[in-house]
Design a protein around this motif. Structure first.
Motif, PDB file in Angstrom:
ATOM      1  N   LYS A  93     -26.234   8.862   8.055  1.00 47.80           N
ATOM      2  CA  LYS A  93     -25.640   7.533   8.071  1.00 47.80           C
ATOM      3  C   LYS A  93     -25.329   7.013   6.675  1.00 47.80           C
ATOM      4  O   LYS A  93     -24.546   6.063   6.529  1.00 47.80           O
ATOM      5  N   SER A  94     -25.932   7.623   5.640  1.00 46.42           N
ATOM      6  CA  SER A  94     -25.698   7.154   4.274  1.00 46.42           C
ATOM      7  C   SER A  94     -24.433   7.736   3.659  1.00 46.42           C
ATOM      8  O   SER A  94     -24.017   7.309   2.578  1.00 46.42           O
ATOM      9  N   VAL A  95     -23.828   8.719   4.323  1.00 46.46           N
ATOM     10  CA  VAL A  95     -22.626   9.360   3.771  1.00 46.46           C
ATOM     11  C   VAL A  95     -21.436   8.422   3.903  1.00 46.46           C
ATOM     12  O   VAL A  95     -21.153   7.892   4.979  1.00 46.46           O
ATOM     13  N   ARG A  96     -20.742   8.211   2.796  1.00 44.97           N
ATOM     14  CA  ARG A  96     -19.563   7.349   2.747  1.00 44.97           C
ATOM     15  C   ARG A  96     -18.434   8.104   2.045  1.00 44.97           C
ATOM     16  O   ARG A  96     -18.672   9.097   1.346  1.00 44.97           O
ATOM     17  N   ALA A  97     -17.235   7.596   2.186  1.00 47.12           N
ATOM     18  CA  ALA A  97     -16.108   8.219   1.489  1.00 47.12           C
ATOM     19  C   ALA A  97     -16.330   8.212  -0.016  1.00 47.12           C
ATOM     20  O   ALA A  97     -15.974   9.162  -0.720  1.00 47.12           O
ATOM     21  N   ALA A  98     -16.984   7.145  -0.527  1.00 52.30           N
ATOM     22  CA  ALA A  98     -17.182   7.006  -1.972  1.00 52.30           C
ATOM     23  C   ALA A  98     -18.255   7.943  -2.522  1.00 52.30           C
ATOM     24  O   ALA A  98     -18.255   8.246  -3.720  1.00 52.30           O
ATOM     25  N   ASN A  99     -19.198   8.387  -1.671  1.00 53.45           N
ATOM     26  CA  ASN A  99     -20.267   9.249  -2.202  1.00 53.45           C
ATOM     27  C   ASN A  99     -20.211  10.671  -1.657  1.00 53.45           C
ATOM     28  O   ASN A  99     -21.073  11.494  -1.987  1.00 53.45           O
ATOM     29  N   LYS A 118     -18.023  13.158  -2.251  1.00 55.06           N
ATOM     30  CA  LYS A 118     -17.793  14.146  -3.307  1.00 55.06           C
ATOM     31  C   LYS A 118     -19.032  14.349  -4.174  1.00 55.06           C
ATOM     32  O   LYS A 118     -19.430  15.498  -4.428  1.00 55.06           O
ATOM     33  N   PRO A 119     -19.696  13.263  -4.663  1.00 49.37           N
ATOM     34  CA  PRO A 119     -20.922  13.467  -5.443  1.00 49.37           C
ATOM     35  C   PRO A 119     -21.996  14.224  -4.665  1.00 49.37           C
ATOM     36  O   PRO A 119     -22.673  15.088  -5.232  1.00 49.37           O
ATOM     37  N   LYS A 156     -17.462  14.957 -14.884  1.00 53.08           N
ATOM     38  CA  LYS A 156     -17.264  16.394 -15.063  1.00 53.08           C
ATOM     39  C   LYS A 156     -17.675  17.195 -13.832  1.00 53.08           C
ATOM     40  O   LYS A 156     -16.958  18.080 -13.384  1.00 53.08           O
ATOM     41  N   LYS A 157     -18.837  16.901 -13.303  1.00 52.62           N
ATOM     42  CA  LYS A 157     -19.385  17.708 -12.206  1.00 52.62           C
ATOM     43  C   LYS A 157     -19.056  17.172 -10.822  1.00 52.62           C
ATOM     44  O   LYS A 157     -19.233  17.866  -9.827  1.00 52.62           O
ATOM     45  N   GLY A 158     -18.610  15.930 -10.757  1.00 49.12           N
ATOM     46  CA  GLY A 158     -18.363  15.301  -9.462  1.00 49.12           C
ATOM     47  C   GLY A 158     -19.546  14.481  -9.015  1.00 49.12           C
ATOM     48  O   GLY A 158     -19.399  13.372  -8.504  1.00 49.12           O
ATOM     49  N   GLY A 159     -20.747  15.035  -9.214  1.00 51.52           N
ATOM     50  CA  GLY A 159     -21.960  14.311  -8.868  1.00 51.52           C
ATOM     51  C   GLY A 159     -23.164  14.982  -9.504  1.00 51.52           C
ATOM     52  O   GLY A 159     -23.172  16.189  -9.740  1.00 51.52           O
ATOM     53  N   VAL A 160     -24.199  14.186  -9.805  1.00 51.22           N
ATOM     54  CA  VAL A 160     -25.423  14.724 -10.388  1.00 51.22           C
ATOM     55  C   VAL A 160     -26.624  14.164  -9.635  1.00 51.22           C
ATOM     56  O   VAL A 160     -26.601  13.034  -9.137  1.00 51.22           O
ATOM     57  N   LEU A 161     -27.663  14.996  -9.546  1.00 48.64           N
ATOM     58  CA  LEU A 161     -28.928  14.579  -8.952  1.00 48.64           C
ATOM     59  C   LEU A 161     -29.805  14.036 -10.067  1.00 48.64           C
ATOM     60  O   LEU A 161     -30.088  14.728 -11.044  1.00 48.64           O
TER      61      LEU A 161
END
Length: 520
Positions: free
Chosen positions: A352-358, A360-361, A420-425
């Motif tokens: 449920k936390s997946v959104r269009a904005a997140n 890709k990250p 650069k990476k699209g997303g970082v943990l």
């Protein structure tokens, strides 16, 4: 449609005014974060009207619960992941120094609270427990360099180092049993000024103190179901989980301090500053021992190096815990994976936390962290005997019957956009606030509880900036906090004065064991 929308807004405003459901500050989550912020704000402005709403039936039911975390007063004394070795072989101590100064700020606040009527005794929530690091083999050289570098800073000047097994037998007798025929090089450091903190008890005392003040209220079994902007604040829709009744609260400021549940609430708010954030949930388990015969032989929190691919929160450690006056030992944590954002959450939290904005990250993090994924799968598949084998590297002569499994709290690590990476943990904590300062959320995990006070001071300066700079608030902050982080890091004399004073009030001034006291 426009008329209907206007009528809905007016209805919400009317309900808030008619039912007196209006506050200056609404805090979501009754853990250490909200409790700390609420008390700080009440000390700064006794007239502030505030309410804390909690989904569970009691406070500190999630990450603040003493069995859901290690209780380490994180101060950079023993946590090896806070001092990485750089490519040139040097040790970077900036993070350890920063976290140490933040913990000292927490101690100042707690010491101030001990002097407030109705707060209670510090011995209920904090105890003096030495912090140690323990390594073997190729990591001995790293630990030697770490101690040599850290001890040059005044905050770590008392850190001891040894490769002498006889000394280690004095420091950690339980861990040295059964090693006489092992020729593997060993090394350890010790800081006697370490602490064990029961953040659940601390939360309870803070909220008990708050409850004795007028204009403050804590309600349980309350679920936030909607957040809507309204003028200079927010209309927060809340459902009572026991009765099913709904109500609306108008709040000038909202704090989302609900642990792993803060991310969905931040997304619910719709503020642009919250877009793009995702969460990666990591669960955990401990091995726990309550046998007094075993517990009495180990008085320390001992940290080692994390396995390759393991997240920082999974650094293995054997800890003395003091909960409700009784000592136990914890070993772990053993990491796991679940899609829940809270220990008592839903398996649908992550989807449920997946959104269009997140999206890709989150996909980028999944792609770039396959080692972590493999590590978590391996951890989940472990048997009890395999967990005990990991403990044997700390405690070779353990007896299986002395240990049982304890489920730890849930952590949601931050996923952020990256050009650069699209997303970082990201490991650690992050404060996300609206541009107008009307709402803020705290995301992330360790060392959050230990440095809560610094984080909440940052929030106050960010969201209540004008008031924080006013003469009244500034003088009160100076009374509570004799020295802040930068001053503590730069001035050794000030550091030792302020730290010693706070430790004395809290009753955690370390003393050498009798056998090691020098009478020279």
């Amino acid at each position: 449609m426009a008329i209907e929308l206007v009528l809905q807004i007016l209805e919400k405003r009317y309900m808030a005014q008619d039912n007196h459901e209006a506050v200056d500050v609404l805090l979501v989550g009754a853990g250490i974060m909200s409790a700390t912020l609420a008390v700080l704000l009440k000390e700064l402005d006794p007239s502030v009207r505030m309410e804390i709403v909690e989904l569970r039936e009691s406070n500190a039911a999630e990450s603040s619960n003493p069995w859901n975390n290690a209780g380490t007063g994180h101060a950079g004394l023993c946590e090896l992941n806070y001092t990485p070795q750089l490519s040139d072989g040097s040790i970077d101590i900036k993070k350890a120094v920063h976290i140490n100064s933040q913990f000292e700020v927490s101690k100042q606040f707690w010491a101030y609270m001990v002097g407030r009527e109705g707060f209670g005794d510090a011995t209920n929530f904090i105890a003096s427990v030495p912090h140690m690091s323990f390594v073997h083999g190729k990591d001995v050289d790293f630990l030697r360099k770490r101690q040599a570098t850290l001890s040059q800073h005044h905050a770590f000047a008392q850190m001891e180092y040894t490769e002498d097994r006889e000394v280690m037998k004095q420091w950690m007798p339980l861990m040295m049993k059964g090693r006489d025929n092992d020729a593997t090089p060993l090394a350890a450091t010790r800081c006697l000024n370490g602490t064990d903190v029961n953040f659940g008890a601390l939360t309870n005392q803070l909220l008990g103190y708050l409850d004795s003040r007028s204009g403050a209220n804590v309600r349980y079994n309350q679920r936030v179901v909607d957040l809507d902007r309204e003028g200079d604040g927010w209309i927060v829709s809340i459902k009572d989980e026991r009765t099913g009744a709904s109500r609306n609260v108008h709040a000038k400021f909202v704090f989302l301090g609900a642990g792993g549940g803060a991310l969905p609430l931040l997304q619910m708010s719709g503020i642009p500053e919250g877009k793009g954030f995702g969460g990666f949930p990591v669960s955990g388990q401990w091995l726990r021992c309550d046998n007094p015969e075993v517990v009495s032989q180990h008085q320390a929190k001992v940290y080692a190096q994390a396995p390759v691919g393991a997240p920082p929160m999974s650094v293995p450690h054997l800890d003395t815990r003091v909960v409700d006056g009784k000592k136990s030992l914890l070993f772990g944590p053993y990491a796991g994976f679940t899609t829940k954002f809270l220990k008592h959450g839903s398996i649908m939290d992550l989807p449920k936390s997946v959104r269009a904005a997140n999206l890709k990250p989150m996909l980028s993090v999944a792609r770039d962290n396959m080692d972590l994924t493999r590590y978590l799968i391996k951890e989940v598949m472990q048997s009890m005997d395999q967990r005990l084998e990991a403990l044997r590297t700390f405690y070779p002569t353990l007896r299986k019957e002395d240990w049982r499994l304890e489920v730890a709290g849930q952590r949601v690590q931050i996923i952020k956009k990256d050009a650069k990476k699209g997303g970082v943990l990201q490991f650690g904590t992050e404060l996300v606030s609206a541009g107008d300062g009307s709402i803020a959320a705290l995301l992330g995990a360790s060392p959050g509880a230990s440095v809560t006070v610094s984080i909440m001071l940052d929030l106050i300066e960010r969201c209540f900036g004008e008031k924080a700079r006013s003469e009244g608030w500034a003088s009160k902050l100076a009374e509570i906090f004799p020295a802040r982080e930068k001053a503590l890091q730069a001035d050794g004399d000030l550091y030792h004065k302020v730290s010693t004073e706070a430790s004395n009030v809290l009753g955690v001034t370390p003393a050498l064991p009798q056998a090691e006291v020098s009478f020279a």
